[in-house]
Design an enzyme around this catalytic site. Structure first.
Site, PDB file in Angstrom:
ATOM      1  N   TYR A  72      16.759 -25.096 -25.692  1.00 42.36           N
ATOM      2  CA  TYR A  72      15.947 -26.547 -26.133  1.00 42.36           C
ATOM      3  C   TYR A  72      15.460 -26.217 -27.402  1.00 42.36           C
ATOM      4  CZ  TYR A  72      17.116 -28.553 -21.633  1.00 42.36           C
ATOM      5  OH  TYR A  72      17.686 -29.235 -20.393  1.00 42.36           O
ATOM      6  N   LYS A 121      25.611 -29.382 -27.107  1.00 42.48           N
ATOM      7  CA  LYS A 121      25.876 -29.948 -25.823  1.00 42.48           C
ATOM      8  C   LYS A 121      25.117 -31.290 -25.578  1.00 42.48           C
ATOM      9  CE  LYS A 121      25.122 -28.913 -21.034  1.00 42.48           C
ATOM     10  NZ  LYS A 121      24.130 -30.012 -20.379  1.00 42.48           N
ATOM     11  N   HIS A 142      24.500 -34.750 -19.477  1.00 39.79           N
ATOM     12  CA  HIS A 142      23.363 -34.169 -18.633  1.00 39.79           C
ATOM     13  C   HIS A 142      23.208 -34.296 -17.065  1.00 39.79           C
ATOM     14  CE1 HIS A 142      19.960 -31.590 -20.016  1.00 39.79           C
ATOM     15  NE2 HIS A 142      19.269 -31.956 -19.059  1.00 39.79           N
ATOM     16  N   SER A 200      19.574 -20.847 -18.768  1.00 42.77           N
ATOM     17  CA  SER A 200      18.596 -21.913 -19.155  1.00 42.77           C
ATOM     18  C   SER A 200      17.280 -21.494 -19.765  1.00 42.77           C
ATOM     19  CB  SER A 200      18.409 -22.701 -18.089  1.00 42.77           C
ATOM     20  OG  SER A 200      17.534 -23.843 -18.364  1.00 42.77           O
ATOM     21  N   THR A 207      21.206 -27.733 -26.499  1.00 42.27           N
ATOM     22  CA  THR A 207      21.302 -29.251 -26.022  1.00 42.27           C
ATOM     23  C   THR A 207      20.702 -30.381 -26.662  1.00 42.27           C
ATOM     24  OG1 THR A 207      21.210 -28.225 -23.648  1.00 42.27           O
ATOM     25  CG2 THR A 207      20.410 -30.433 -23.978  1.00 42.27           C
TER      26      THR A 207
END
Length: 431
Positions: free
Chosen positions: A159, A305, A329, A135, A185
């Protein structure tokens, strides 16, 4: 040796037998096997802020519930007198052979669940050969996680920051640690209305938690160092404010360079780093055309995603993505949104096998994995359950959750008359 070390597996029988044999001597599994019991046990040990962040969702949590409830609408129809004595969970994804169609979904701020955070998760993933999606909001820098993973597969979830130099730096670091792909994402370019977090007034990033990728990044550190000093008056300190400041300082001292805790305490950088992060975390002006810019930064496969609509799947293909993840999510962004499982078939139909389609949101068991695969997913990302295992027993808890899920998948396949992942199709279901 891993329980998944051979292509032809009996992991279901092996794990089941191990649990029952231990039970003869009064031992119970490391963490509860039953999903609801696992969740309840984790809630008892996690702090209220950690529980709200991990288990909570947007609004009235209708999307969280819808994700789970959707699986009950698809029933497995077992077939009898099929030779399933030899079964395999093995599959191929992005050119890599995997022991099972399972990945660990990217989840941030793992320090809220367990002090060892990504270290524990990476060791568990490595022991089984299950890919870990690292992440952006990690509690540990990606390089540390990669070292712990060894030669086990990893992907990096991105991100897309409003500072392009930070994006480029993250992508370059992801390449350097041997990532198999970049997973962008799409659905969190702003935070959803997360009612449990709001009631607590708790955003972990504002306290320096979950921003290790940023604090360890030279480009971001230069950006924070160049930030002008705040001219706003300092509010009267409170106990909570002091705790927040100490958290910022502790995280900055650990990941933000060579400064000691005492030096960081005297420095404006811990607070400047948090404020800089809050400014550059994400951006809402991105469009599909921007993926071309990301393509110039990396030769790695790019997955997106957060796809729920078949029109977005079509646009993803038109803009050259190498795969996508059907996800909402985990219900954390839009309340009353379509369940990911309900969105999956139309996306799979639109993609028509041209790139891999992965799935997450609502998976709680091996039977759930089987249903998602039957509806066309090439692989499944597991989220909250392994975090619950982490909270309860660290590395051993994560590994146990993964083993339980894989054991149930293996047994479900055998009992339904299926001997390989490739053989799982729509005919496994009643509709």
């Amino acid at each position: 040796m891993s329980s998944l070390s051979t292509p032809r597996t009996s992991i279901g029988r092996d794990i089941q037998g191990r649990i029952y044999r231990a039970g003869v001597f009064g031992h119970r599994p490391v963490v509860p096997v039953e999903p609801a019991a696992l969740e309840a046990a984790a809630r008892r040990v996690m702090g209220k802020e950690a529980w709200a962040y991990v288990a909570g969702g947007a609004g009235q949590h209708r999307t969280v519930a819808a994700n789970v409830d959707a699986f009950a609408r698809h029933r497995i129809v077992p077939r009898m007198l099929v030779d399933v004595a030899s079964r395999s969970l093995e599959t191929t994804l992005l050119g890599r052979t995997l022991p099972a169609p399972l990945l660990l979904a990217p989840i941030g701020v793992l320090e809220m669940a367990h002090a060892e955070a990504e270290y524990a998760v990476a060791r568990a993933a490595r022991s089984l050969g299950i890919p870990m999606v690292i992440s952006t909001q990690g509690s540990v820098p990606m390089e540390e996680t990669a070292r712990t993973l060894g030669d086990s597969p990893r992907l990096f979830q991105l991100y897309w920051s409003s500072d392009e130099a930070v994006v480029r730096s993250f992508v370059e670091r992801a390449e350097a640690i041997g990532s198999d792909a970049i997973v962008v994402t799409l659905d969190t370019h702003m935070l959803g209305w997360r009612t449990q977090d709001l009631d607590l007034g708790y955003l972990p990033f504002a306290r320096g938690e979950g921003i290790a990728q940023y604090l360890s990044d030279p480009t971001f550190r230069a950006l924070a160092a160049a930030r002008p000093a705040s001219t706003e008056p300092t509010p009267r300190p409170t106990v909570a404010a002091v705790r927040s400041l100490l958290s910022m300082v502790r995280h900055h001292a650990r990941w933000g360079g060579s400064a000691s805790f005492r030096e960081s305490l005297r420095s404006p950088l811990p607070r400047a780093s948090v404020e800089t992060f809050l400014e550059v975390f994400s951006r809402s002006d991105l469009t599909w055309a921007d993926l071309a810019r990301l393509r110039t930064m990396t030769s790695l496969p790019i997955l997106v995603k957060g796809v729920q609509h078949p029109a977005d799947a079509r646009l993803a293909l038109e803009h050259g993505v190498d795969g996508l993840v059907v996800s909402n999510h985990g219900g954390r962004q839009v309340d009353n949104a379509i369940a990911s499982l309900d969105a999956l078939p139309a996306v799979v139909e639109e993609i028509d096998g041209r790139v891999p389609v992965l799935f997450d949101s609502g998976v709680r068991s091996g039977a759930d994995v089987a249903v998602a695969l039957a509806l066309g997913a090439d692989a499944v990302l597991l989220g909250r359950p392994w975090v619950y295992g982490l909270a309860l027993a660290g590395e051993a808890g994560v590994r146990a959750v993964l083993e339980h899920l894989l054991a149930e998948l293996d047994l479900t396949m055998g009992l339904a008359g299926v001997s390989s992942i490739e053989a799982i199709g729509r005919d496994l279901l009643d509709s």
